[in-house]
Design an enzyme around this catalytic site. Structure first.
Site, PDB file in Angstrom:
ATOM      1  N   CYS A 141     -34.499  24.673 123.887  1.00 21.77           N
ATOM      2  CA  CYS A 141     -35.236  25.255 122.754  1.00 21.77           C
ATOM      3  C   CYS A 141     -35.979  26.487 123.248  1.00 21.77           C
ATOM      4  CB  CYS A 141     -36.248  24.248 122.225  1.00 21.77           C
ATOM      5  SG  CYS A 141     -35.505  22.685 121.777  1.00 21.77           S
TER       6      CYS A 141
ATOM      7  N   TRP B 104     -33.302  23.439 119.298  1.00 22.42           N
ATOM      8  CA  TRP B 104     -31.916  22.995 119.490  1.00 22.42           C
ATOM      9  C   TRP B 104     -32.015  21.478 119.504  1.00 22.42           C
ATOM     10  CZ3 TRP B 104     -26.983  24.744 119.725  1.00 22.42           C
ATOM     11  CH2 TRP B 104     -26.036  23.902 120.268  1.00 22.42           C
TER      12      TRP B 104
ATOM     13  N   ARG C 121     -31.356  30.325 122.162  1.00 20.66           N
ATOM     14  CA  ARG C 121     -31.566  29.035 122.851  1.00 20.66           C
ATOM     15  C   ARG C 121     -31.513  27.865 121.866  1.00 20.66           C
ATOM     16  NH1 ARG C 121     -34.147  29.541 127.844  1.00 20.66           N
ATOM     17  NH2 ARG C 121     -34.954  27.447 127.637  1.00 20.66           N
TER      18      ARG C 121
ATOM     19  N   GLU D 243      -7.758  33.529 128.148  1.00 14.78           N
ATOM     20  CA  GLU D 243      -8.562  33.911 126.974  1.00 14.78           C
ATOM     21  C   GLU D 243      -9.631  34.953 127.277  1.00 14.78           C
ATOM     22  OE1 GLU D 243     -11.171  29.818 126.685  1.00 14.78           O
ATOM     23  OE2 GLU D 243     -11.056  31.090 124.932  1.00 14.78           O
TER      24      GLU D 243
ATOM     25  N   LYS E 126     -15.955  31.752 118.354  1.00 12.15           N
ATOM     26  CA  LYS E 126     -16.587  30.645 119.073  1.00 12.15           C
ATOM     27  C   LYS E 126     -16.263  29.305 118.423  1.00 12.15           C
ATOM     28  CE  LYS E 126     -18.858  28.399 122.005  1.00 12.15           C
ATOM     29  NZ  LYS E 126     -18.198  28.182 123.300  1.00 12.15           N
TER      30      LYS E 126
ATOM     31  N   GLU F 245      -6.861  23.648 131.581  1.00 13.28           N
ATOM     32  CA  GLU F 245      -8.117  24.332 131.263  1.00 13.28           C
ATOM     33  C   GLU F 245      -8.248  25.622 132.051  1.00 13.28           C
ATOM     34  OE1 GLU F 245     -10.521  24.562 129.358  1.00 13.28           O
ATOM     35  OE2 GLU F 245     -12.221  25.370 130.475  1.00 13.28           O
TER      36      GLU F 245
ATOM     37  N   ASN G  64     -39.846  21.864 125.010  1.00 12.06           N
ATOM     38  CA  ASN G  64     -38.430  22.031 125.348  1.00 12.06           C
ATOM     39  C   ASN G  64     -38.139  21.007 126.437  1.00 12.06           C
ATOM     40  OD1 ASN G  64     -35.850  22.918 125.837  1.00 12.06           O
ATOM     41  ND2 ASN G  64     -36.505  24.541 127.245  1.00 12.06           N
ATOM     42  N   GLY G  65     -37.203  20.075 126.170  1.00 12.57           N
ATOM     43  CA  GLY G  65     -36.887  19.059 127.192  1.00 12.57           C
ATOM     44  C   GLY G  65     -36.583  17.734 126.512  1.00 12.57           C
TER      45      GLY G  65
ATOM     46  N   HIS H 250      11.035  21.113 137.271  1.00 14.68           N
ATOM     47  CA  HIS H 250      11.786  20.935 136.003  1.00 14.68           C
ATOM     48  C   HIS H 250      11.808  22.219 135.190  1.00 14.68           C
ATOM     49  CE1 HIS H 250      12.202  16.679 136.767  1.00 14.68           C
ATOM     50  NE2 HIS H 250      10.909  16.620 137.043  1.00 14.68           N
TER      51      HIS H 250
ATOM     52  N   LYS I 295      -8.738  29.293 130.361  1.00 15.34           N
ATOM     53  CA  LYS I 295      -9.908  30.140 130.653  1.00 15.34           C
ATOM     54  C   LYS I 295      -9.457  31.530 131.082  1.00 15.34           C
ATOM     55  CE  LYS I 295     -12.305  28.520 129.048  1.00 15.34           C
ATOM     56  NZ  LYS I 295     -12.410  27.263 128.465  1.00 15.34           N
TER      57      LYS I 295
HETATM   58  C1  AGP Z   1     -12.299  27.205 124.730  1.00 14.11           C
HETATM   59  O1  AGP Z   1     -12.597  28.147 125.751  1.00 14.11           O
HETATM   60  C2  AGP Z   1     -11.890  27.881 123.456  1.00 14.11           C
HETATM   61  N1  AGP Z   1     -12.822  28.863 123.077  1.00 14.11           N
HETATM   62  C3  AGP Z   1     -11.452  26.937 122.356  1.00 14.11           C
HETATM   63  O2  AGP Z   1     -10.237  26.381 122.810  1.00 14.11           O
HETATM   64  C4  AGP Z   1     -12.395  25.760 121.993  1.00 14.11           C
HETATM   65  O3  AGP Z   1     -12.468  24.848 123.064  1.00 14.11           O
HETATM   66  C5  AGP Z   1     -11.787  25.034 120.777  1.00 14.11           C
HETATM   67  O4  AGP Z   1     -11.764  25.931 119.700  1.00 14.11           O
HETATM   68  C6  AGP Z   1     -12.559  23.769 120.372  1.00 14.11           C
HETATM   69  O5  AGP Z   1     -13.857  24.117 119.997  1.00 14.11           O
HETATM   70  P1  AGP Z   1     -14.913  22.912 119.773  1.00 14.11           P
HETATM   71  O6  AGP Z   1     -15.139  22.264 121.112  1.00 14.11           O
HETATM   72  O7  AGP Z   1     -16.149  23.575 119.229  1.00 14.11           O
HETATM   73  O8  AGP Z   1     -14.297  21.944 118.801  1.00 14.11           O
END
Ligand code: AGP
Length: 607
Positions: free
Chosen positions: A2, A74, A27, A487, A602, A480, A100-101, A503, A484
Site C-alpha cells: 500500500c 492494495w 502501489r 514477449e 497487462k 515460461e 502497509n503490511g 522428436h 518472457k
Molecule cells: C505473462 O508475462 C503475460 N503477460 C500473460 O501471459 C499473462 O500471464 C496472462 O495474460 C494471464 O494473466 P493473469 O495471470 O492476470 O490471468
C-alpha cells in the site's frame, strides 16, 4: 503493498498529501483515504477506487490542517469497501492509523479486544492496531504505539495521528519500507521517495523496529526506547525512478521483489512443527476438499505454466490425479468431471476473460472451484467457491514475473494442505514447510548474481532464435523462460520438454540457435545432461541453469547460472528467477519498451 504519506508542518497538508498519494497509487489503488487533525478535531475522507474518480469531491471538501496522514490500499485482508479503506480509527475516533503490511495475529487480537469492549468497524487487520493503541494510550502517543506493537506479529509501515496528542505524527517500521522526508519547517513520512521528492530530497530511511516522532519543531527516532541518531541522505533519483524504487523498469523492480513475494506468500501460513500450512481461504471448503479425487488447473500464459508445475506437485506429493489446460481451450472441451473433481484457477489479475469463461463453465457443472489470485476482490476471487491470495503486491509490468513466483509458492502450499489431508506424512509436510521457509533467502542469493546474469545476457543478445528445455518440474519453467524472452525482447524463443528435442526441435539447433537448459541436480538431471550433449553435438551453444556446487556442468555448457539446492518440487520457484533476469537484460540491451511491450496488455479482459 500500500501507499502511505503523512505531513506535519506549517502548510496546509491537503494539496501536499494529495500530490504525494497520487504518486503512490502504483502501489495499490483499490481505495484511498485521508485523516486531517485541525484545532484538535479529526476530519476523515475515504473512497473506493482510484483517486482520479473522486478527486474533485475531495478537493471541494477543502480540508484544513497542518497534520495529516493518507493511504492508498492494495487489499490483502478484507474486501475492497469504504469501511475497509484506511485510515482506521479507535472506538472514539480519536486515534487514526494507516498501515502497509500484514498483521499475522490480527484475528486473536481482534477477539481479545472485542471481549474487552472494543467496537470494530472494518474487517481489516489494520484496525486492530488503532484499538491496541487506544488500549495502551496514557497521554503519550509514541508510548502507546510502542506498547501496541509489542503485541503484534507481522509486518508494518505505520503512521499514526491523534486528537489526544495533536502536535505529533508517529511512524513505525518493521519489514515494510518507510522513510522520513526532512523539509523546510516541515516533515513528511512516506512508503517511498516518489511521494515526497517534490517537497524534499533529504530523507531518513527508517530501519526495522524504529519508531519516529515527528513534530513541527523537529523529530526523534527511537529503537527499543533508546534514541537513534540517523544519517540524513539525499535522493538523487527523479520522480519516475523513485516510483520504480530506483530501478530502470517496473519489471526489474518486480523481479527483484521475488524473494519478498515468497516471504509474503508464506507469512503466517507455515505450521512447521505440525508440518502443515494454514490457508484461511480454504477453511470453508476444508471438508469438501477431503473428498476430491481429481483436480484440473486452469490459467493463461504465465499463469498456465504455474498450473503445469502445480500438476506435478499435486500428483507427486498429494497423490491427486491432476491435469491442466489453458482457459481459451478448456471452455470448448467436454471435460470429464464429476462431484469429486475440483478446478483451481490461477490468475494474477483475476480478470482474464479466457480463465473466467472456463470458471463459469465449471461452476455451471457444479464443480468445486478454487482461485489462486493476486488481486483481492477481483472477479476470479469473487466467483470461485474459495481460494488463496498470493499477496504478491501490484504487478505493473506487462510481463508477469513476481506474480508467477507467488503462484508457484501458493500452489506448493496448497499441495501440502491437500497432501496432509491424504497420505503425506508429518515428516514430509515438515520437510516441505522447512524448505519453503528457507526459500526467500535462496531467492535473494540468486538476485544478488544479477550482474553476472546481465553479462551472460549481453553475450547472447544478438541471436534471433532460442530453445528453452527442461524436464518434469522445470519443463513449465522452460515454457515460461521462452515466453518472457519473446514477449519483451521480440526474439523468437520456444520452450520444450528436454525429451522432445529429438522428436523435432533438434532440427533447429545449430551455432545460431542457443539453448537454455534448466538442469538442477534432481531426478531427471542425467537425462538433461544427455539433452545438453545432443545440442552440443549440433554446435549449439548451451546456457545451463544448474545447482550450486555442480562443477561437471561447466565442462559441457558454454555458460552456467547457478541456483541454490532445494527440494525438487520447490525448484521451479527459484529456477525461474534467472530466466526472468536473462530475458530482462537481453531486452534492455536491445533497448526494448520493457514495461509495455508492443501488442500486449497487462490484463487480457477480452476473449
Ligand atoms: C505473462 O508475462 C503475460 N503477460 C500473460 O501471459 C499473462 O500471464 C496472462 O495474460 C494471464 O494473466 P493473469 O495471470 O492476470 O490471468
Amino acid at each position: 503493498m500500500c501507499g502511505i504519506v503523512g505531513y506535519i508542518g506549517n502548510k496546509d497538508a491537503s494539496p501536499i498529501l494529495l500530490a504525494g498519494l497520487k504518486r503512490l497509487e502504483y502501489r495499490g489503488y483499490d481505495s484511498y483515504g485521508f485523516c486531517f487533525i485541525n484545532e484538535g478535531k479529526a476530519s476523515l475522507f475515504k473512497r473506493v477506487g482510484k483517486i482520479e474518480r473522486t478527486e474533485k469531491e475531495f478537493v471541494d471538501c477543502n480540508f484544513k490542517g497542518n497534520l495529516a496522514i493518507c493511504h492508498s490500499r492494495w487489499a490483502t485482508t478484507g474486501l475492497v469497501t469504504e469501511e475497509n479503506a484506511h485510515p482506521h480509527s479507535d472506538c472514539k475516533g480519536e486515534i487514526f492509523v494507516v498501515h502497509n503490511g500484514i498483521i499475522e495475529n490480527y484475528k486473536e487480537l481482534r477477539t481479545k479486544l472485542i471481549n474487552e469492549g472494543h467496537v470494530f468497524k472494518s474487517e481489516t487487520d489494520t484496525e486492530v492496531l488503532a484499538h491496541l493503541i487506544e488500549k495502551h494510550f496514557d497521554g503519550v502517543l509514541e508510548d502507546a504505539v510502542r506498547k501496541a506493537l509489542k503485541e503484534v506479529r507481522g509486518t508494518y509501515g505505520l503512521a499514526v495521528v491523534s486528537t489526544k496528542d495533536p502536535d505529533k505524527l508517529v511512524a513505525a517500521r518493521l519489514s515494510s519500507p518507510l522513510i522520513i522526508g526532512v523539509g523546510v519547517d516541515e516533515l513528511l513520512v512516506a512508503s517511498d521517495p516518489s511521494a515526497i521528492i517534490a517537497r524534499t530530497r533529504q530523507i531518513i530511511i527508517l530501519d526495522d523496529y524504529e519508531i519516529a516522532v515527528l513534530r513541527k519543531d523537529g523529530f526523534n527516532i527511537f529503537k527499543e526506547e533508546v534514541e537513534n541518531k540517523k544519517q540524513i541522505e539525499t535522493i538523487e533519483w527523479d520522480i519516475e525512478q523513485a516510483e520504480k524504487g530506483g530501478y530502470e523498469h517496473f519489471m526489474l523492480k518486480e523481479i527483484m521483489e521475488e524473494g519478498n513475494v515468497i516471504e509474503d506468500a508464506i507469512r503466517g501460513r507455515m505450521l512447521k512443527e505440525e508440518g502443515l500450512v494454514k490457508l484461511g481461504g480454504l477453511d470453508s471448503v476444508e471438508k469438501e476438499l477431503r473428498d476430491i479425487e481429481k483436480i484440473i488447473l486452469i490459467g493463461c500464459g504465465t499463469a498456465h505454466y504455474a498450473c503445469k508445475v502445480g500438476e506435478y506437485m499435486l500428483e507427486e506429493y498429494a497423490d491427486i490425479p491432476a491435469e491442466t489446460d489453458i482457459g481459451s481451450e478448456f471452455r470448448y472441451r467436454k471435460p470429464v468431471v464429476d462431484k469429486n473433481t475440483a478446478a483451481i484457477f490461477v490468475s494474477q489479475s483475476g480478470e482474464t476473460a479466457d480463465t473466467l469463461a472456463a470458471l463459469k463453465e465449471m461452476k455451471e457443472k457444479g464443480i468445486l472451484t478454487l482461485g489462486v489470485t493476486n488481486v483481492v476482490g477481483s472477479s476470479q476471487s469473487r466467483e470461485t467457491n474459495a481460494g488463496v491470495y498470493t499477496r504478491s503486491g501490484p504487478e505493473i509490468a506487462v510481463a508477469s514475473t513476481k506474480a508467477l513466483v507467488g503462484q508457484l509458492t501458493t500452489l506448493a502450499m496448497i499441495t501440502v494442505y491437500l497432501g496432509r489431508q491424504r497420505e503425506m506424512a508429518l515428516v514430509m509436510g515438515k520437510r516441505i514447510v522447512e524448505e519453503l521457509i528457507k526459500l526467500p533467502q535462496l531467492a535473494e542469493t540468486i538476485l544478488k548474481t544479477r550482474e553476472d546474469i546481465k553479462k551472460i545476457a549481453e553475450k547472447y543478445k544478438d541471436y534471433r532464435d532460442f530453445w528453452y528445455i527442461g524436464r518434469k518440474y522445470n519443463f513449465p519453467v522452460a515454457l515460461e523462460g521462452a515466453l518472457k524472452l519473446k514477449e519483451i525482447s521480440y526474439i523468437h524463443a520456444e520452450g520444450a520438454a528436454g525429451g522432445e528435442l529429438k522428436h523435432g526441435p533438434l532440427a533447429l539447433v545449430d551455432e545460431n540457435c542457443p539453448t537454455i537448459a534448466i538442469c538442477p541436480t534432481d531426478s531427471v538431471y542425467e537425462k538433461m545432461i544427455s539433452n545438453i550433449e545432443e545440442v552440443k553435438a549440433r554446435k549449439g551453444k548451451v546456457i545451463a541453469i544448474a545447482t550450486e556446487g555442480n562443477e561437471e556442468i561447466g565442462k559441457i555448457a558454454d555458460d552456467v547460472i547457478y541456483i541454490p539446492k532445494t527440494l525438487e518440487m520447490l525448484t521451479p520457484i527459484i529456477s525461474v528467477i534467472p530466466l526472468h533476469l536473462f530475458a530482462y537484460y537481453i531486452a534492455s540491451a536491445l533497448g526494448r519498451d520493457i514495461d509495455k511491450p508492443k501488442n500486449l496488455a497487462k490484463s487480457v479482459t477480452v476473449e
